[in-house]
Motif scaffolding. Sequence first.
Motif, short mmCIF file in Angstrom:
data_model
loop_
_atom_site.label_atom_id
_atom_site.label_comp_id
_atom_site.label_asym_id
_atom_site.label_seq_id
_atom_site.Cartn_x
_atom_site.Cartn_y
_atom_site.Cartn_z
N LEU A 1 0.86 -1.17 0.00
CA LEU A 1 0.00 0.00 0.00
C LEU A 1 0.90 1.23 0.00
CD1 LEU A 1 -3.26 0.58 1.88
CD2 LEU A 1 -1.54 2.37 1.86
N VAL A 2 0.76 2.06 -1.03
CA VAL A 2 1.56 3.29 -1.17
C VAL A 2 0.65 4.46 -0.83
CG1 VAL A 2 3.06 4.66 -2.67
CG2 VAL A 2 2.85 2.18 -3.04
N GLY A 3 0.99 5.18 0.23
CA GLY A 3 0.11 6.24 0.68
C GLY A 3 0.81 7.38 1.38
N HIS A 4 0.06 8.03 2.26
CA HIS A 4 0.44 9.32 2.86
C HIS A 4 0.39 9.25 4.38
CE1 HIS A 4 -0.55 11.15 -1.11
NE2 HIS A 4 -1.48 10.22 -1.12
N ASN A 5 1.13 10.14 5.02
CA ASN A 5 0.97 10.39 6.44
C ASN A 5 -0.13 11.43 6.61
OD1 ASN A 5 2.72 8.64 7.56
ND2 ASN A 5 4.31 10.13 8.01
N PRO A 6 -0.81 11.46 7.72
CA PRO A 6 -0.55 10.65 8.91
C PRO A 6 -1.17 9.26 8.86
CG PRO A 6 -2.30 12.17 9.42
CD PRO A 6 -1.86 12.48 8.00
N GLY A 7 -1.98 8.97 7.83
CA GLY A 7 -2.69 7.70 7.78
C GLY A 7 -1.80 6.48 7.81
N ILE A 8 -0.69 6.50 7.06
CA ILE A 8 0.19 5.33 6.99
C ILE A 8 0.81 5.04 8.35
CG2 ILE A 8 2.41 4.54 6.06
CD1 ILE A 8 0.27 4.12 4.06
N GLU A 9 1.38 6.06 8.99
CA GLU A 9 2.03 5.80 10.28
C GLU A 9 1.01 5.43 11.37
OE1 GLU A 9 4.35 9.29 10.86
OE2 GLU A 9 2.64 10.52 11.42
N GLN A 10 -0.18 6.00 11.30
CA GLN A 10 -1.22 5.63 12.25
C GLN A 10 -1.70 4.20 12.00
OE1 GLN A 10 -4.04 8.77 11.62
NE2 GLN A 10 -3.05 10.13 13.09
N LEU A 11 -1.70 3.77 10.74
CA LEU A 11 -2.09 2.41 10.42
C LEU A 11 -1.11 1.41 11.00
CD1 LEU A 11 -4.13 0.61 8.90
CD2 LEU A 11 -2.64 0.83 6.88
N VAL A 12 0.18 1.72 10.96
CA VAL A 12 1.18 0.83 11.57
C VAL A 12 0.85 0.64 13.05
CG1 VAL A 12 3.61 0.57 12.21
CG2 VAL A 12 3.03 1.46 9.96
N ALA A 13 0.61 1.72 13.77
CA ALA A 13 0.29 1.63 15.20
C ALA A 13 -1.00 0.85 15.43
CB ALA A 13 0.18 3.03 15.81
N PHE A 14 -1.99 1.06 14.59
CA PHE A 14 -3.28 0.39 14.73
C PHE A 14 -3.15 -1.12 14.51
CE2 PHE A 14 -7.52 -0.74 12.85
CZ PHE A 14 -8.27 -0.52 13.99
N LEU A 15 -2.44 -1.51 13.47
CA LEU A 15 -2.32 -2.93 13.15
C LEU A 15 -1.40 -3.68 14.12
CD1 LEU A 15 -2.13 -2.72 9.26
CD2 LEU A 15 -4.10 -3.38 10.68
N VAL A 16 -0.35 -3.00 14.60
CA VAL A 16 0.63 -3.66 15.46
C VAL A 16 0.30 -3.51 16.94
CG1 VAL A 16 3.08 -3.67 16.12
CG2 VAL A 16 2.44 -3.43 13.71
N GLU A 17 -0.14 -2.32 17.35
CA GLU A 17 -0.36 -2.05 18.76
C GLU A 17 -1.84 -1.91 19.15
OE1 GLU A 17 1.96 1.41 19.62
OE2 GLU A 17 3.80 0.49 18.90
N GLY A 18 -2.72 -1.86 18.15
CA GLY A 18 -4.14 -1.74 18.43
C GLY A 18 -4.59 -0.33 18.79
N ARG A 19 -3.76 0.66 18.53
CA ARG A 19 -4.12 2.04 18.82
C ARG A 19 -3.96 2.87 17.55
NH1 ARG A 19 0.27 5.42 19.78
NH2 ARG A 19 2.27 4.37 19.73
N SER A 20 -4.74 3.92 17.44
CA SER A 20 -4.67 4.72 16.22
C SER A 20 -4.49 6.21 16.48
CB SER A 20 -5.93 4.50 15.37
OG SER A 20 -7.07 4.97 16.07
N GLU A 21 -4.20 6.57 17.71
CA GLU A 21 -3.99 7.99 17.97
C GLU A 21 -2.75 8.47 17.22
OE1 GLU A 21 -2.05 5.80 21.41
OE2 GLU A 21 -4.01 5.73 20.50
N ASP A 22 -2.55 9.76 17.24
CA ASP A 22 -1.45 10.36 16.50
C ASP A 22 -0.14 9.65 16.82
OD1 ASP A 22 -0.61 12.17 14.63
OD2 ASP A 22 -0.12 13.71 16.10
N TYR A 23 0.54 9.23 15.80
CA TYR A 23 1.76 8.43 15.93
C TYR A 23 2.72 8.92 14.87
CZ TYR A 23 4.64 4.20 16.00
OH TYR A 23 5.68 3.30 16.08
#
Length: 156
Positions: free
Chosen positions: A102-124
């Motif tokens: 998936l080729v995309g943009h911040n902040p969505g991409i970095e928040q997605l990493v946190a969501f998928l790995v840590e289960g949180r989606s706040e600003d990351y």
Amino acid sequence: MHELILLRHAEATPHGKDGKDDRERSLTEHGRSEARAAGEWLSEHRIGYDRVLCSPSERTKETAALALGQVEPDYEDRIYDATVGELYDVLDKNWDAERVVLVGHNPGIEQLVAFLVEGRSEDYRGMPPGGIARIQFDGALSPGVGKLTVFWSPPN
């Protein structure tokens, strides 16, 4: 095992330069070097993929072309300026593929990493231009269950 490669677009020209719309921003020369470096890294590590999902912005198209070569991405309007929920929905609808880029943009991409790995989606913060996150899943796509196996950023 499903695998997801998240690739943030490389460095782009500043917003508002030349009066262009944000979607029309292209990569800088440094950004082109970052995208090529991402492609070299993927190639050196023999990381394959079955499907490429890409925002339709100029900078993501350029990043995909330079990093992934001749692959024709599936352009998804929803990836541009997407929330974590929108990106998650795009991935869920493409979960039939074994390996997805998936080729995309911040902040969505970095928040997605946190969501998928840590289960949180706040600003990351932490996904640099041209950066790659490789996430593996045992089973279904679900928040907090992904295993971050690689976090790579291009050399300065």
